[in-house]
Motif scaffolding. Structure first.
Motif, PDB file in Angstrom:
ATOM      1  N   LEU A 140       0.690  -1.134  -0.002  1.00  0.00           N
ATOM      2  CA  LEU A 140      -0.264   0.018  -0.065  1.00  0.00           C
ATOM      3  C   LEU A 140       0.982   1.427   0.011  1.00  0.00           C
ATOM      4  O   LEU A 140       1.828   1.115   0.542  1.00  0.00           O
ATOM      5  N   HIS A 141       0.304   2.229  -0.774  1.00  0.00           N
ATOM      6  CA  HIS A 141       1.146   3.605  -0.598  1.00  0.00           C
ATOM      7  C   HIS A 141       0.985   4.188   0.773  1.00  0.00           C
ATOM      8  O   HIS A 141       0.029   3.908   1.512  1.00  0.00           O
ATOM      9  N   GLU A 174      -0.359   7.129   1.038  1.00  0.00           N
ATOM     10  CA  GLU A 174      -1.430   7.651   1.503  1.00  0.00           C
ATOM     11  C   GLU A 174      -2.638   6.835   2.129  1.00  0.00           C
ATOM     12  O   GLU A 174      -3.295   7.208   2.870  1.00  0.00           O
ATOM     13  N   ASP A 175      -2.485   5.533   1.567  1.00  0.00           N
ATOM     14  CA  ASP A 175      -3.545   4.572   1.938  1.00  0.00           C
ATOM     15  C   ASP A 175      -3.360   4.473   3.478  1.00  0.00           C
ATOM     16  O   ASP A 175      -4.264   4.085   4.159  1.00  0.00           O
ATOM     17  N   TRP A 176      -2.098   3.918   3.623  1.00  0.00           N
ATOM     18  CA  TRP A 176      -1.931   3.721   4.961  1.00  0.00           C
ATOM     19  C   TRP A 176      -2.102   4.653   6.146  1.00  0.00           C
ATOM     20  O   TRP A 176      -2.982   4.567   7.143  1.00  0.00           O
ATOM     21  N   VAL A 204      -4.856   7.012   5.492  1.00  0.00           N
ATOM     22  CA  VAL A 204      -6.356   7.309   5.586  1.00  0.00           C
ATOM     23  C   VAL A 204      -6.656   5.967   6.454  1.00  0.00           C
ATOM     24  O   VAL A 204      -7.685   6.026   7.185  1.00  0.00           O
ATOM     25  N   LEU A 205      -6.113   4.723   6.044  1.00  0.00           N
ATOM     26  CA  LEU A 205      -6.614   3.746   6.831  1.00  0.00           C
ATOM     27  C   LEU A 205      -6.345   3.723   8.341  1.00  0.00           C
ATOM     28  O   LEU A 205      -7.358   3.255   9.140  1.00  0.00           O
ATOM     29  N   LEU A 209      -8.077  -2.682  -5.315  1.00  0.00           N
ATOM     30  CA  LEU A 209      -6.232  -2.708  -5.209  1.00  0.00           C
ATOM     31  C   LEU A 209      -5.648  -2.373  -6.535  1.00  0.00           C
ATOM     32  O   LEU A 209      -4.655  -1.678  -6.395  1.00  0.00           O
ATOM     33  N   LYS A 257      -4.625   6.261  -5.190  1.00  0.00           N
ATOM     34  CA  LYS A 257      -4.054   6.160  -3.952  1.00  0.00           C
ATOM     35  C   LYS A 257      -4.793   7.086  -2.816  1.00  0.00           C
ATOM     36  O   LYS A 257      -5.598   7.742  -3.224  1.00  0.00           O
ATOM     37  N   GLY A 258      -4.854   6.400  -1.616  1.00  0.00           N
ATOM     38  CA  GLY A 258      -5.722   7.231  -0.610  1.00  0.00           C
ATOM     39  C   GLY A 258      -7.159   6.444  -0.492  1.00  0.00           C
ATOM     40  O   GLY A 258      -7.552   6.192   0.560  1.00  0.00           O
ATOM     41  N   ILE A 280      -7.930   3.653  -2.009  1.00  0.00           N
ATOM     42  CA  ILE A 280      -7.547   2.247  -1.495  1.00  0.00           C
ATOM     43  C   ILE A 280      -7.840   2.225  -0.150  1.00  0.00           C
ATOM     44  O   ILE A 280      -8.400   1.101   0.507  1.00  0.00           O
ATOM     45  N   GLY A 281      -7.174   2.908   0.757  1.00  0.00           N
ATOM     46  CA  GLY A 281      -7.043   3.099   1.945  1.00  0.00           C
ATOM     47  C   GLY A 281      -8.509   3.304   2.783  1.00  0.00           C
ATOM     48  O   GLY A 281      -8.856   2.643   3.638  1.00  0.00           O
TER      49      GLY A 281
END
Length: 568
Positions: A7-8, A10-12, A14-15, A404, A409-410, A412-413
């Motif tokens: 994961l990028h 940004e995803d991390w 947000v998640l 996925l 990006k983002g 996905i999170g």
């Protein structure tokens, strides 16, 4: 498949921000609860919208957002018929169940059964609830763990433990109020994420494919067949199974399952409880229709874009090390050739629809399904050869594969946060209900100790922790069934009809005695389990939804047949 491996940032961001905010908020706002009224019933202060969203969030687990789009991708919109009984059940519960629960000021649904029958009937019904809901709690943890395991390559067991611990923290801390508070925010995240995903899918379709054309293409491929009025027992989902079996399932789930009853018992008045359930009844079918429609749009997307022959990322790894690798590769080539033909047909159909093109399109999709089925057979053969467990049915991986590999990006999170929020909300409700039932229906009712409120709260917290640990253990030994959402409903259907029948005997058959109910409940449970096993081994044909109706009728009938069941 890069999307499954990392994961990028940004995803991390947000998640983690989404999940931690929900957990910390719920823990902080409910950290000082010192009496059972607050801990089990949330102080009876909830408004109708909180109740409605909490009831919906409890049912809408990660399995809903993980499996339902995949169900629609493979089988179309027909699964929505499963929910047709929910609005009917909500009206009945508002008219019959809620007034009784409110009048008796019960903490659990099973408390009513002791006042109507006796202690052993209350305990038996509570145990039946604990068995089926305890199993379901493990599955609701297991479902998102599969996703993250595929996404990050992390150990599945460690993920089960991590997700379970996250839920245990705020459920132990805040009880029912923490569950209800966090569920409002979780539902906001869920609705936002699903709407964004839906509109993004539409934007990814070719410029000349409007929403109406996308629906037309889905319909030509047999995915928009919503209603089935047949009485064919080979078809699990029909209007009749939904209206009859679905109504009995919903009556039992929303009316007698403590994980749901506890949600509306937190209402500040009988009116708030009823409005909350009616809100859920009005919104439930449209919500499930929309989630299925997301899956159908994913299907349309893959009519214009190449899809894997099997959406489970573990399948390719196992096949590559087996003796069937070349056969599997040949199927991939066949699928690629078929896809080129399909694209030509789809574009022609989009320009000018005709019955001949529709027939050709259905034929091509049938051939595609046959290739996928052959691929599943090879995956099963490879997993047996290498002695490893690999799920061949990929319904639960369809939507996550799309997320996925296609979302920016983002987002996905955010969609992963949707799935995990749903998992946390339903698991928290289940642990909360399991602990309350164990503490109040089993422990307190069978102990001679004089326990004050603070002691009962602490005992309930320990039971919450214990059920959380047990759910994690179940998740660690679980394995994917045909489809996760079906597995949860199958587990419920084995027990729910019997439990509902017990309650209906209490509500409407005033001359039935406790001993008759107790004996008929035990006999019925054995019969229903036998019927399910006979269906599983193809001895009879009885779709699991009908078990809710059959179980209910059997327990009521047997209770009337036992000679001592009536007063003189």
């Amino acid at each position: 498949m890069e999307g499954f491996n990392k994961l990028h940032w940004e995803d991390w961001t947000v998640l983690l921000l989404t999940l931690l905010t929900i957990v910390l908020y719920g823990t902080y706002k409910t950290r000082k609860q010192r009496n059972v009224q607050d801990y089990v019933k949330g102080g009876s202060t909830s408004k109708w919208w909180t109740i409605g969203l909490s009831v919906m969030a409890t049912q809408a687990s990660a399995i809903t957002f993980l499996s339902t789009p995949g169900q629609a991708f493979h089988s179309g919109m027909g699964f929505v018929q499963f929910y047709f009984g929910v609005p009917i059940a909500m009206v009945v519960i508002c008219m019959v169940f809620i007034p009784l629960y409110h009048k008796l000021k019960v903490f659990t649904a099973y408390e009513y059964l002791e006042s109507r029958f006796d202690k052993k009937t209350r305990i038996l019904t509570a145990i039946l609830f604990l068995i089926q809901r305890g199993l379901a709690a493990g599955i609701t943890i297991f479902a998102p763990a599969i996703i993250l395991s595929a996404v990050l390559g992390w150990d599945l067991t460690l993920l089960n433990i991590a997700i379970g611990i996250l839920v245990i923290i705020y459920t132990v801390s805040g009880g029912t109020k923490a569950v209800s508070m966090t569920q409002k925010h979780q539902m906001a995240v869920i609705f936002t994420g699903m709407f964004i995903a839906f509109f993004l899918i539409l934007s990814y379709l070719p410029d000349d494919i409007t929403f109406s054309k996308a629906i037309e293409i889905a319909g030509a491929s047999g995915k928009m067949e919503v209603l089935d009025f047949s009485f064919d027992f080979n078809n699990r989902y029909t209007v009749w199974s939904g209206l009859i079996g679905g109504t009995f399932l919903a009556l039992s789930y929303f009316g007698t399952d403590q994980s749901q009853v506890q949600r509306y018992l937190s209402g500040k008045s009988i009116k708030e409880m009823q409005l909350g359930l009616l809100f859920n009844g009005l919104l439930k079918v449209p919500m499930q229709f929309f989630i299925l429609l997301v899956g159908v749009m994913v299907f349309v997307f893959y009519q214009f874009n190449a899809s894997p022959i099997n959406f489970n990322p573990s399948a390719d790894e196992v096949i590559a090390n087996s003796s069937v690798a070349s056969s599997y590769e040949k199927l991939k080539q066949d699928q690629a050739l078929l896809f080129e033909r399909k694209k030509t047909l789809i574009n022609s159909y989009a320009d000018k629809a005709s019955k001949d093109l529709q027939a050709d399109l259905r034929l091509v999709n049938e051939q595609d399904r046959e290739i996928r089925n052959k691929a599943q057979d090879l995956i099963a053969q490879a997993s047996e050869e290498l002695d490893v467990k690999v799920e061949t049915n990929d319904k639960d991986y369809v939507f996550i594969h799309f997320i996925l590999n296609n979302l920016p990006k983002g987002l996905i999170g955010l969609l992963l946060a949707v799935i995990l929020s749903a998992a946390m909300s339903s698991t928290a409700s289940e642990l909360n209900a399991l602990a309350s039932t164990t503490a109040l229906d089993l422990y307190k009712r069978n102990t001679d100790k004089d326990l004050n409120d603070l002691q009962m709260v602490n005992i309930t917290k320990w039971f919450t922790f214990g059920w959380g640990v047990l759910a994690i253990i179940i998740a660690c030994v679980a394995y994917l069934a045909d489809n996760l959402i079906q597995l949860v409903n199958i587990i419920g259907s084995i027990f729910y009809g019997n439990v509902l029948g017990i309650f209906l005997l209490g509500f409407f058959f005033k001359r039935i005695k406790a001993n008759a109910v107790f004996l008929s409940a035990i006999i019925t449970q054995l019969i229903v389990i036998g019927l399910y096993l006979m269906d599983a081994f193809d001895i009879i044909n009885l779709p699991y939804l009908w078990l809710n109706f059959v179980g209910c009728i059997i327990v009521i009938t047997i209770a009337h047949l036992i000679p001592s069941s009536r007063t003189t």
